[in-house]
Design an enzyme around this catalytic site. Structure first.
Site, mmCIF file in Angstrom:
data_model
loop_
_atom_site.group_PDB
_atom_site.id
_atom_site.type_symbol
_atom_site.label_atom_id
_atom_site.label_comp_id
_atom_site.label_asym_id
_atom_site.label_seq_id
_atom_site.Cartn_x
_atom_site.Cartn_y
_atom_site.Cartn_z
ATOM 1 C CG ASP A 421 -2.166 0.764 1.072
ATOM 2 O OD1 ASP A 421 -2.310 1.450 0.047
ATOM 3 O OD2 ASP A 421 -3.032 0.690 1.966
ATOM 4 C CD GLU A 424 -0.274 5.821 -3.382
ATOM 5 O OE1 GLU A 424 -0.763 4.718 -3.679
ATOM 6 O OE2 GLU A 424 -0.185 6.239 -2.198
ATOM 7 C CG ASP A 487 -8.276 3.749 -0.259
ATOM 8 O OD1 ASP A 487 -8.084 2.535 -0.458
ATOM 9 O OD2 ASP A 487 -7.596 4.420 0.530
#
Length: 769
Positions: A421, A424, A487
């Site tokens: 995860d 970014e 998400d």
């Protein structure tokens, strides 16, 4: 770094306030060498010797890394070009044969069928052509060096769009699939799925005119796709160098093959990863008893399950990541993992590249120099996500090895996969260990992060067993599957935007993609959940996951259980076909989930479709995104067969239908021979043992070759299927003597089975044209 739309002009004639542009005017000086051309392009007309004094001159290098691909590298001030990082492109090791011609009027370089022509006189003209047809060109006031009102330096290029030309790509984008009219920044951000931000930005686009363009810059690339000038695609980067490659097709599939040959093709994920993944969800309360109850519940309801995923709170709060199981809720991790393995499950755990200050690894990493630092030497930290978090500096080989060592211990304990995860929001006010440029490192960081984790799995489990569940990516990230859409909300609208993001990502060479069934944020209504199940199980990879609520189907309603059972079993039966499509993704760069334009480039009815897709070469899927089951979709030419009931649908044309929760438009392409497996309880089995070849509207005189893959991606069996008149024949031409079947779709005679020693089956029946 702030977001920005890089428009330099104020309409057609004027520049924006404070902007100065110096554009290439002519290929004034041309030097040919064995590998290419070097061109000096002054930014003002040269009519006498004195005109060569003062003012910028752009240096262009034109070359070819492989046939049908031409690179243009434009530099203003060469001493100001950062050394790295840079994408690793796979060029022909012996050099690409090119044909170079230079005369007083023009200079040309030809690679394969692709040619670039530079006119030597003003105005500037750089034209790409193939087969005697112009693909695109850079004309007057297109290629230049720019300065804005803050004295920042940019390099810019504009390539012409012809009338009716449509642009696709640029990585994961959640808006309309066709990019015309959009401003797009290639800049990874954690922004969900409902805005212009994206987790996976790729500076590559392709058009319906038979070519693609890859901007070879790992940092921010600003694209104006018919949005500053409606007849041009503009791309710009801050700095003094701009390098781009034009890739000839002519089909979009061939463009993708060449693009992925340059940037890398996906590793083939293991067959078990194509089964159903079930998660603890994110902020829910869970312990081993909770996990066991979920696994028991799935088994009791005859719901095939392949992978169990532990999300963030498998570790102690505030300490992400310390890679230690929370002892209060998981007192016996090795024993728990062994118990899950005894039930035939694989295990995935969540990780990220941050080290919370409360983690014991913070001091360890700081002391060893493994954490990213600011220019003044302090460790970069903030309080977002985890208090006092720091970021692992993956540009340091020692830091990569340190991080990998923590993962190896988990793999040796029994972990099979990692959900990688984040990665970014990478800061730019930092100093990387290898001296890399912070702006260029922002997107590139995702590549180093996922590569580190993938290598651990390949090393410990074997190359064919390595699989991630990754969120951030850039060009080249497709080599490290699988990626998921991030998400999203738990609504039909979010379902649609997720699909658009996945199809757009596939047009950047990402072969394997998934999403959170039911959505991530919020608890989906049962109607949303059930519709999303069908979509999720007809995707490359399938995961039940949410944020603050569990995603086991019996918590929604009993029909959810039935729908999940039906589509999980269907995917297991489809695995010989689906794994064949996965092998094609790994070998050729063709995504498993394909935008309709990619599959049918000659059908203009497919140009704008972004609510349906081809799953592999032969299955059309149109997810239902309404509670009542209403769905409209487009059917290309021919007589298609509904996989679920054997009835037919004729195209071309639009259809509007209403489907129950156990159904959706799922059509088999005319002439397809679909390989269906003998098992429906798991995704990983011997696909050749008991395989059924189901034939759909095979034209008279046609022969099809069908390969049934083995676990390593090789051919476990190969069959030739042909039709002559009313006789349908199938012959096994390779593979062990195992039972197999031949079936005519919709035929009342049913399948014709063969014993283990039989290599030929024939059906005599009325075959539909």
């Amino acid at each position: 770094m702030e977001r920005r739309a890089m428009k330099f002009k104020d309409g057609y004639w004027r520049m924006r306030p404070g902007v100065r542009g110096d554009y290439a005017t002519a290929a004034h000086d041309v030097t040919a060498h064995p590998g290419g051309l070097r061109v000096l392009a002054p930014t003002k007309p040269i009519t006498r010797r004195g005109d060569t004094l003062d003012g910028p001159v752009l240096r262009l290098d034109v070359s070819s890394p492989m046939p049908d691909v031409i690179r243009v590298r434009a530099v203003h001030l060469a001493g100001s070009v950062p050394a790295g990082p840079a994408f690793a492109l796979r060029e022909d090791p012996g050099g690409t044969p090119v044909k170079i011609e230079v005369d007083d009027a023009a200079a040309t370089l030809t690679s394969g069928a692709l040619r670039v022509t530079l006119g030597r006189a003003a105005p500037w003209d750089l034209t790409f052509s193939a087969g005697g047809r112009t693909l695109t060109r850079s004309g007057a006031k297109c290629l230049g060096a720019m300065r804005d009102g803050d004295d920042r330096h940019f390099m810019v290029e504009q390539l012409h769009l012809s009338a009716g030309e449509l642009v696709y790509g640029l990585g994961e984008r959640f808006g309309p699939l066709v990019r015309n009219g959009q401003s797009v920044d290639i800049w990874n951000e954690d922004g969900g799925t409902s805005s212009e931000m994206a987790y996976k930005n790729v500076p590559f686009y392709l058009t319906n005119r038979g070519y693609g363009v890859f901007v070879d810059h790992p940092g921010r690339v600003s694209f104006e796709v018919g949005s500053e000038s409606v007849s041009r695609v503009q791309f710009s980067v801050e700095g003094h160098e701009l390098s781009y490659l034009v890739i000839h097709g002519p089909t979009p599939a061939e463009i993708l093959r060449r693009y992925t040959a340059l940037t890398g093709r996906p590793a083939l994920p293991p067959a078990w990863s194509f089964g159903l993944w079930l998660s603890t969800s994110f902020t829910t309360d869970y312990d081993e008893a909770t996990v066991t109850s979920f696994v028991d519940g799935m088994a009791e309801r005859d719901l095939p399950l392949s992978v169990f995923h532990f999300d963030c709170f498998w570790m102690r709060r505030y300490r992400w990541c310390d890679f230690e199981w929370d002892p209060e809720v998981f007192p016996d991790p090795p024993g728990m993992l062994a118990r899950l393995k005894e039930r035939g499950l694989r295990v995935c755990v969540w990780i990220n590249p941050y080290i919370g200050q409360a983690s014991e690894l913070f001091e360890e990493g700081a002391a060893a120099g493994h954490l990213l630092r600011r220019p003044d030497g302090r460790i970069w930290q903030d309080d977002h996500w985890q208090a006092g978090r720091a970021l692992v500096d993956f540009t340091s080989p020692a830091a990569r090895e340190w991080y990998a060592g923590k993962l190896r211990r988990l793999v040796d304990m029994g972990v099979d996969a990692f959900k990688t995860d984040f990665g970014e929001r990478v800061p730019t006010d930092v100093a990387w260990a290898d001296g890399g440029d912070p702006e260029r490192m922002h997107n590139y960081y995702s590549l180093l992060y996922n590569e580190t984790v993938h290598q651990v799995l390949a090393e410990r489990r074997g190359p064919g067993e390595a699989v991630l569940f990754a969120r951030a990516a850039t060009a080249g990230g497709q080599r490290l599957p699988v990626h998921w859409g991030g998400d999203c909300e738990s609504t039909f609208e979010a379902m649609a935007e997720s699909l658009r993001g996945g199809l757009s990502l596939g047009l950047a060479g990402f072969g394997f993609w998934s999403h959170d069934i039911g959505g991530f944020e919020g608890r989906p209504d049962p109607e949303v959940f059930k519709r999303w199940i069908a979509f999720g199980l007809l995707s490359s990879h399938s995961r039940l996951h949410g944020s603050g609520s569990y995603r086991v189907p019996w918590l929604f309603d009993e029909e959810s259980v039935e729908v999940l059972r039906a589509f999980t079993r269907l995917k297991a039966r489809l695995m010989p076909y689906l794994y064949g499509a996965a092998v094609q993704a790994a070998r050729e760069g063709m995504p498993m989930m394909r935008a309709m334009h990619l599959a049918f480039p000659a059908d203009r009815g497919c140009d704008h479709l972004d609510a349906q897709y081809m799953l592999g070469p032969d299955l059309l899927v149109a997810p239902v995104m309404s509670a009542g089951g209403e769905v409209s979709y487009y059917v290309p030419d021919g007589e298609w067969t509904r996989l679920l009931d054997g009835t037919t649908v004729s195209g071309p044309g639009w259809r509007t239908e209403t489907h129950g929760f156990d159904s959706l438009p799922l059509l088999v392409r005319p002439g397809a021979v679909l390989a269906l497996g003998a098992r429906r309880d798991r995704p990983d089995y011997d696909y050749a043992d008991g395989v059924t070849l189901r034939v759909h509207a095979l034209p008279d005189g046609t022969r099809r070759t069908v390969a049934v893959p083995g676990p390593d991606g090789g051919d476990a069996a190969v069959f030739e299927v042909s039709r002559t008149g009313n006789r349908l024949s199938a012959r096994r031409v390779a593979g062990d003597a195992k039972p197999w079947n031949l079936e005519l779709a919709g035929s009342p005679t049913g399948p014709r089975a063969a014993g283990a020693g039989t290599d030929l089956i024939e059906i005599t029946t009325t075959v539909k044209e």
